[in-house]
Design an enzyme around this catalytic site. Structure first.
Site, PDB file in Angstrom:
ATOM      1  N   ASN A 120       0.826  -1.208   0.000  1.00 39.58           N
ATOM      2  CA  ASN A 120       0.000   0.000   0.000  1.00 39.58           C
ATOM      3  C   ASN A 120       0.860   1.258   0.000  1.00 39.58           C
ATOM      4  OD1 ASN A 120      -2.390   1.518   0.038  1.00 39.58           O
ATOM      5  ND2 ASN A 120      -2.377   1.646   2.258  1.00 39.58           N
ATOM      6  N   SER A 442     -15.389  11.014   0.247  1.00 38.20           N
ATOM      7  CA  SER A 442     -15.027  11.906   1.352  1.00 38.20           C
ATOM      8  C   SER A 442     -14.870  13.343   0.869  1.00 38.20           C
ATOM      9  CB  SER A 442     -13.721  11.446   2.001  1.00 38.20           C
ATOM     10  OG  SER A 442     -12.680  11.396   1.044  1.00 38.20           O
ATOM     11  N   GLU A 493     -18.451  11.837   4.923  1.00 39.27           N
ATOM     12  CA  GLU A 493     -17.692  10.994   5.851  1.00 39.27           C
ATOM     13  C   GLU A 493     -16.992  11.759   6.982  1.00 39.27           C
ATOM     14  OE1 GLU A 493     -15.143   8.329   3.633  1.00 39.27           O
ATOM     15  OE2 GLU A 493     -16.636   8.085   2.057  1.00 39.27           O
ATOM     16  N   ARG A 524       1.246  11.363   3.682  1.00 36.03           N
ATOM     17  CA  ARG A 524       0.012  10.649   4.003  1.00 36.03           C
ATOM     18  C   ARG A 524       0.334   9.375   4.773  1.00 36.03           C
ATOM     19  NH1 ARG A 524      -5.179   9.722   5.321  1.00 36.03           N
ATOM     20  NH2 ARG A 524      -6.269   8.245   3.985  1.00 36.03           N
ATOM     21  N   CYS A 525      -0.246   9.234   5.953  1.00 36.36           N
ATOM     22  CA  CYS A 525      -0.057   8.047   6.783  1.00 36.36           C
ATOM     23  C   CYS A 525      -1.403   7.392   7.063  1.00 36.36           C
ATOM     24  CB  CYS A 525       0.603   8.411   8.113  1.00 36.36           C
ATOM     25  SG  CYS A 525       2.260   9.103   7.959  1.00 36.36           S
ATOM     26  N   CYS A 653      -8.236   2.636  -7.418  1.00 41.99           N
ATOM     27  CA  CYS A 653      -7.112   3.567  -7.532  1.00 41.99           C
ATOM     28  C   CYS A 653      -6.018   2.939  -8.398  1.00 41.99           C
ATOM     29  CB  CYS A 653      -6.512   3.876  -6.162  1.00 41.99           C
ATOM     30  SG  CYS A 653      -7.618   4.730  -5.033  1.00 41.99           S
ATOM     31  N   HIS A 704      -4.551  14.121  -5.420  1.00 41.95           N
ATOM     32  CA  HIS A 704      -3.369  14.023  -4.559  1.00 41.95           C
ATOM     33  C   HIS A 704      -2.552  15.308  -4.578  1.00 41.95           C
ATOM     34  CE1 HIS A 704      -4.376   9.801  -5.580  1.00 41.95           C
ATOM     35  NE2 HIS A 704      -4.137   9.635  -4.303  1.00 41.95           N
ATOM     36  N   CYS A 736     -10.273  10.397  -6.811  1.00 38.03           N
ATOM     37  CA  CYS A 736     -10.363   9.686  -5.541  1.00 38.03           C
ATOM     38  C   CYS A 736     -11.078  10.591  -4.545  1.00 38.03           C
ATOM     39  CB  CYS A 736      -8.954   9.326  -5.061  1.00 38.03           C
ATOM     40  SG  CYS A 736      -8.904   7.941  -3.903  1.00 38.03           S
TER      41      CYS A 736
END
Length: 767
Positions: A120, A442, A493, A524-525, A653, A704, A736
């Site tokens: 991922n 979202s 969301e 991004r985590c 994605c 992104h 996305c």
């Protein structure tokens, strides 16, 4: 003696320090000097952790402010001219390639970003030009960071991505025809220069990653290894340990003669332990084996007994001096330290091992073999007790779940009717226009949302107060969508933390953590939940918020769920039960949720499967066929309990799906939305070639990046898509979800998107 090594260490820090620093820099709240200083602090801290754990070969150059492959793009000056021509500071040029740049009259989108093998993690794809040249940067990062560690009294083993993998993982830029692998002879002198500089700086050994050896490779790529590793040899170059991971390399043994000059070979003996015997037979008389026996991809404690037996098998053939105990891959894919988890149940916590603990594990295994089991007797006994505790724990087994699985029938995997009948019912029920517009789910998660969620988690506000806050956020999102004039709404969301964690927290069989963050891309985590036992749904998970949103909406409301394969892939799965079993359990839990959403008046339901491609075995063959069979069955089981008039969507994605398109079609979703904005629209031709009958929403802009696409840019994207898709087939949506974006850029981009869709709608209506 047997040495120990770690192939790479997480970058973010114990409290996501790097994320906070980079985002502060992007927001103008931290200076460039302070950002660079924070990077140095983290590197030193991580080297010290590994040294204190007793690791012999500690990696350097595994740190990156955004991505390690992006580091190499800049290191070798493989920077497209659209970024280099602006004279940006190197760190800003670097971030422009990673996330785009729209400031001070400069407007460039980011480079393409795709999944790193079947993980991922996302890497930035090298993008090459016709006439591409390479040049080593003036202050090479691998040398600089090696010297930084050396100054601190720590001798490291620098890590670089190998030249063949660097090229193979790249692509030709748009409108360019260069074959990346054809650039190998141009690239090799730059690699040699880098390695010579590392040798001059004092590096005795360099880890050179060639992970593509786990793929089925074209012959021209295999052939590139011979000139590469002939050029990268000799007394002026450090010893090279060539690292592979995430699969076996048995099918590429014909490459081994080209690797005769490398000092050692690393293989992943967690993912594919059966390759050991074959690899031992291929090693040269003086080559070292780096045995990856500590899992770099999952959080379970290493079974010391099993790992020691594996390493002893290698030692019997090679001797102790030619074997290194190692992590299977970089530890980038696991959380930083288990010590941060103060709320985990003590029973399950004893089963886990994060990066700091795994560094100790490789050292313990090496010591047990070098000095004998008595040297680490207490640690071996404690490890055996942990293994026994997990195997015998009641929390791993649920008889009711197993009984339900045993009763699943083939009919439960099928919708009531085929797509034409479903579409007719949906058209009558939903009354959507041509080129319907929607978002992926979202909307921006503001600071206020995070504050209120944190207050609720800590008990500072009541459940009723939190629910009222969430309802207000939903009201606000509905109003925004009213103003934008979207066609299918989402509730935004606001109550959800992460698209898998949120569900994991509401399913039996999962445990979740407080600080177990893992880097996904850039800053991004994610905090993957952990599957520890059989999975079931004790109560509805999303119905309340979706039902409320539908009650205040003028347009169809879309319910949002994460699919069974993504819930599995983006969790840390069990390693004691086959993943197909876990996927079916998740599908049954989600099936109940889908049926409950429909009963609550939600007639558009999106079940996202962005990880379906990620889970695809890296090589073609029976393993891939088996995976696709149970993955597709799991998705269909989760969505097939509804009426024809309920429209099922799914989202993907990084959709490099040409090689498994039959499985995408077999999902039988009414509408697919796919990441497409950074890809050539010609990728859509597979939908034409396969006569795909259902509806598709290729993303029209990249979420992104903070960059706002113009209306004309989106019109151009739609025009490209209409070369391959019918007007009645095309949905218009972003790539996305919009969770990580800011409201201003989100609204601006969606205004342009809706206007572009209306332009084509009106054009089609006039035709």
């Amino acid at each position: 003696m047997v040495q120990s090594s770690v192939l790479g260490f997480p970058r973010m820090g114990v409290l996501r320090d790097l994320k906070k620093a980079t985002e502060a820099y992007w927001g103008g709240k931290l200076s460039r000097e302070d950002l660079l200083s924070e990077g140095k602090r983290l590197r030193l801290a991580h080297w010290k952790i590994q040294k204190d754990a007793g690791v012999d070969s500690i990696p350097s150059n595994d740190f990156a402010f955004y991505d390690q492959v992006l580091d190499h793009i800049q290191l070798f000056n493989a920077i497209p001219e659209r970024y280099s021509k602006h004279g940006l500071d190197p760190i800003d040029e670097y971030f422009a390639m990673g996330r785009g740049h729209q400031k001070d009259g400069i407007d460039v989108p980011s480079l393409e970003m795709v999944k790193w093998f079947d993980s991922n993690y996302h890497y930035v794809k090298p993008t090459f030009q016709d006439g591409q040249s390479f040049k080593l940067s003036a202050d090479p990062k691998p040398v600089r960071e090696f010297l930084e560690a050396k100054e601190a009294g720590i001798t490291t083993r620098p890590v670089v991505l190998g030249p063949v993998s660097f090229l193979f993982l790249g692509k030709a830029d748009r409108d360019q025809s260069v074959k990346p692998i054809s650039l190998i002879q141009k690239l090799l002198p730059v690699y040699k220069e880098l390695l010579e500089k590392l040798k001059q700086a004092g590096a005795e050994t360099v880890q050179i990653d060639e992970p593509i050896l786990v793929f089925d490779l074209p012959q021209e790529v295999k052939d590139a290894f011979k000139p590469a590793y002939e050029a990268l040899s000799g007394s002026s170059i450090p010893n090279l340990v060539l690292a592979t991971y995430f699969g076996d390399i048995v099918h590429n043994f014909d490459v081994f003669p080209a690797l005769k000059n490398v000092h050692g070979i690393h293989v992943d003996l967690v993912r594919n332990p059966e390759q050991l015997e074959g690899v031992l037979g291929q090693l040269g008389s003086n080559q070292v084996l780096s045995a990856g026996v500590v899992d770099g991809r999952n959080i379970w404690k290493t079974n010391f007994k099993r790992a020691i037996e594996t390493v002893e098998t290698a030692i019997q053939k090679l001797g102790k001096d030619r074997v290194i105990v190692a992590t299977s891959s970089s530890l980038l894919h696991v959380p930083h330290t288990l010590e941060s988890e103060k709320k985990l149940d003590s029973e399950v916590k004893d089963w886990f091992s994060f990066a700091v603990q795994k560094a100790s594990e490789v050292a313990v295994i090496a010591k047990a073999i070098t000095e004998g089991p008595a040297a680490v007797k207490d640690l071996l006994e404690a490890n055996a007790a942990s293994m026994k505790s997990r195997a015998e724990s009641k929390r791993t087994n649920n008889a009711a779940v197993k009984d339900r699985q045993a009763k699943v029938t083939p009919e439960q995997h099928n919708r009531q009717s085929e797509f034409p009948a479903r579409y007719a019912a949906q058209k009558e029920h939903l009354k959507l226009p041509l080129f319907p517009t929607t978002t992926i789910g979202s909307f921006p998660q503001t600071k206020e949302i995070r504050i209120q969620r944190n207050k609720f988690t800590k008990g500072d506000i009541t459940a009723e107060e939190y629910e009222k806050f969430i309802e207000k956020e939903i009201d606000d999102v509905i109003k925004v969508q009213d103003e934008l004039d979207l066609d299918v709404y989402v509730h935004g969301e606001p109550e959800r933390n992460d698209m898998v964690q949120y569900f994991g927290e509401r399913l039996d069989g999962y445990v979740f953590t407080t600080h177990a963050w893992v880097q996904s891309y850039g800053s991004r985590c994610v905090r993957p939940p952990i599957i520890v036992g059989d999975i079931s749904r004790p109560a509805p998970m999303t119905v309340k918020e979706s039902k409320y949103a539908a009650s205040v909406s003028k347009k169809p409301m879309k319910g949002m769920l994460t699919g069974p394969i993504t819930c599995l892939r983006w969790s840390f799965p069990r390693d004691d039960v086959h993943q197909s079993v876990q996927a079916q359990q998740l599908a049954l839990a989600l099936r109940d949720e889908v049926v409950d959403l429909e009963s609550a008046g939600i007639y558009v339901i999106q079940v996202d499967e962005p990880a379906l491609r990620e889970g695809l075995p890296l090589r073609k063959g029976s393993e891939r066929d088996a995976y696709l069979k149970w993955a597709v069955e799991s998705f269909r089981l989760s969505v097939s309990g509804v009426k024809d008039s309920t429209q099922i969507h799914s989202h993907f994605c990084y959709s490099e799906f040409q090689d498994f398109f039959h499985a995408i079609a077999a999902l039988d979703a009414d509408v697919l939305s796919i990441e497409n904005s950074k890809s050539d629209a010609k990728l859509l031709k597979v939908f034409v070639e396969e006569a795909y009958p259902r509806h598709i929403g290729p993303g029209v802009y990249d979420i992104h990046s903070p960059r706002v696409p113009s209306e004309q840019e989106i019109k151009d994207r739609i025009a490209e898509m209409l070369q391959y898709l019918r007007p009645d087939q095309l949905w218009v949506n972003p790539d996305c979800g919009l969770k990580t974006r800011q409201w201003a850029e989100t609204k601006a981009a969606l205004v342009n998107m809706v206007n572009a869709a209306k332009f084509y709608r009106q054009k089609e209506e006039k035709a």
